[in-house]
Design an enzyme around this catalytic site. Structure first.
Site, mmCIF file in Angstrom:
data_model
loop_
_atom_site.group_PDB
_atom_site.id
_atom_site.type_symbol
_atom_site.label_atom_id
_atom_site.label_comp_id
_atom_site.label_asym_id
_atom_site.label_seq_id
_atom_site.Cartn_x
_atom_site.Cartn_y
_atom_site.Cartn_z
ATOM 1 C CG ASP A 1 -1.941 1.117 1.239
ATOM 2 O OD1 ASP A 1 -2.243 1.669 0.169
ATOM 3 O OD2 ASP A 1 -2.450 1.455 2.327
ATOM 4 C CB SER A 2 0.244 4.793 -0.703
ATOM 5 O OG SER A 2 -0.926 5.004 0.063
ATOM 6 C CE1 TYR B 1 1.959 5.425 -4.263
ATOM 7 C CE2 TYR B 1 0.558 3.485 -4.153
ATOM 8 C CZ TYR B 1 1.816 4.048 -4.223
ATOM 9 O OH TYR B 1 2.922 3.247 -4.241
ATOM 10 N N GLY B 2 -3.607 9.025 -3.447
ATOM 11 C CA GLY B 2 -4.896 9.588 -3.840
ATOM 12 C C GLY B 2 -4.826 10.955 -4.476
ATOM 13 C CB CYS C 1 -3.566 0.487 -2.282
ATOM 14 S SG CYS C 1 -3.721 2.220 -2.807
ATOM 15 C CG ASN C 2 -10.079 0.390 -2.537
ATOM 16 O OD1 ASN C 2 -10.950 -0.307 -3.029
ATOM 17 N ND2 ASN C 2 -9.790 0.375 -1.242
ATOM 18 C CB CYS D 1 -9.481 4.576 1.006
ATOM 19 S SG CYS D 1 -7.766 4.878 1.531
ATOM 20 C CB THR D 2 -6.903 -0.422 2.451
ATOM 21 O OG1 THR D 2 -5.771 0.319 1.965
ATOM 22 C CG2 THR D 2 -7.404 -1.374 1.370
ATOM 23 C CG HIS D 3 -5.020 4.738 4.626
ATOM 24 N ND1 HIS D 3 -4.518 4.393 3.398
ATOM 25 C CD2 HIS D 3 -3.953 5.078 5.383
ATOM 26 C CE1 HIS D 3 -3.195 4.527 3.410
ATOM 27 N NE2 HIS D 3 -2.829 4.946 4.612
#
Length: 264
Positions: free
Chosen positions: A11-12, A43-44, A75-76, A189-191
């Site tokens: 992921d980022s 990344y977004g 990460c989407n 978003c995985t966050h």
């Protein structure tokens, strides 16, 4: 013979931990390498061209170093932009992450659902396709929030987000026409599952759903019948840049079974 090859999560930042947790529940003996592209975070807010160029090369380096049995783009944003290129570039199975719009539509009574992701994710044609295929009878409202990503990263660094900060971001969904009828929000978003308790507190009655459990089931399916170590080593934590912020996060994650952070 035990197979020590790890599962590589990428992921980022630390959002992919929301995918690691359900995977550990299903595969408790799996060795894990978690890689965060801290040098490229977030990344977004980056362009599609930047993300598409960066991720396949970076994942290639990670696969070469850690020799995983399987790689997970947790990460989407990265998945919706770069997944086909990554699969073409790597010689290991690659699992991506997509917004959980299908199960959200199945859950919704009001037929109004929210998709909460990064700015890059919510504008992708892939999201249009998912909404058309699986939520055609729903109103699908979207909001991109870079701030929630920052709040999730800060939370793992020891800074708890304030309810007002979270509420401001959710207003991006609820403030849209029809937003008051949202009864399910897709954490795209995985966050964001890392902040779910705080979001639920400011949006009582709304259900939240994310793709983590489904991804874990997919990983378990792809590795079915494979051998695992009897006693897995501590999970490895890798950053592409290892500064003070990353070291604070690493100290928090040590309590979750992650070894000392290393730099790629």
């Amino acid at each position: 013979m035990d197979d020590a090859r790890p599962i590589l999560f990428f992921d980022s930042g630390v959002g992919g931990l929301s995918v690691v947790a359900p995977t550990r529940d299903l595969l408790p003996s799996a060795p894990i390498v978690y890689a965060a592209d801290s040098a490229g975070f977030p990344y977004g807010t980056r362009s599609e061209a930047e993300i598409a160029a960066r991720i396949p090369a970076l994942l290639g380096r990670l696969v070469e170093r850690y020799r995983p049995r399987l790689a997970v783009i947790a990460c989407n944003t990265a998945s919706t932009i770069a997944l086909p290129a990554v699969r073409a570039a790597l010689d290991v199975p690659v699992v991506g992450t997509v917004p959980a719009i299908k199960p959200a539509a199945a859950m919704s009574a009001t037929r109004v659902i929210g998709v909460l992701g990064t700015e890059a994710t919510v504008r992708q044609p892939y999201v249009d396709d998912l909404a058309a295929r699986f939520a055609g009878d729903c109103t699908v409202l979207r909001h991109g929030s870079a701030r929630l990503v920052e709040l999730a990263e800060a939370a793992l660094g020891g800074e708890a987000p304030s309810p007002e900060d979270v509420a401001i971001e959710l207003r991006g969904l609820f403030g849209q026409p029809g937003g008051e009828r949202i009864d399910v929000i897709v954490n795209a978003c995985t966050h964001f599952p890392l902040l779910e308790a705080g979001m639920a507190a400011v949006a009582p009655g709304v259900r939240f759903i994310d793709g983590g459990p489904g991804i874990a089931r997919r990983i378990a399916s792809l590795t079915e019948g494979q051998d695992w170590p009897e006693s897995p080593p501590p999970a490895r934590l890798v950053f592409t840049r290892l500064d003070d912020r990353e070291r604070r996060i690493a100290r928090t994650l040590a309590a979750r079974g992650f070894a000392v952070a290393e730099a790629l």
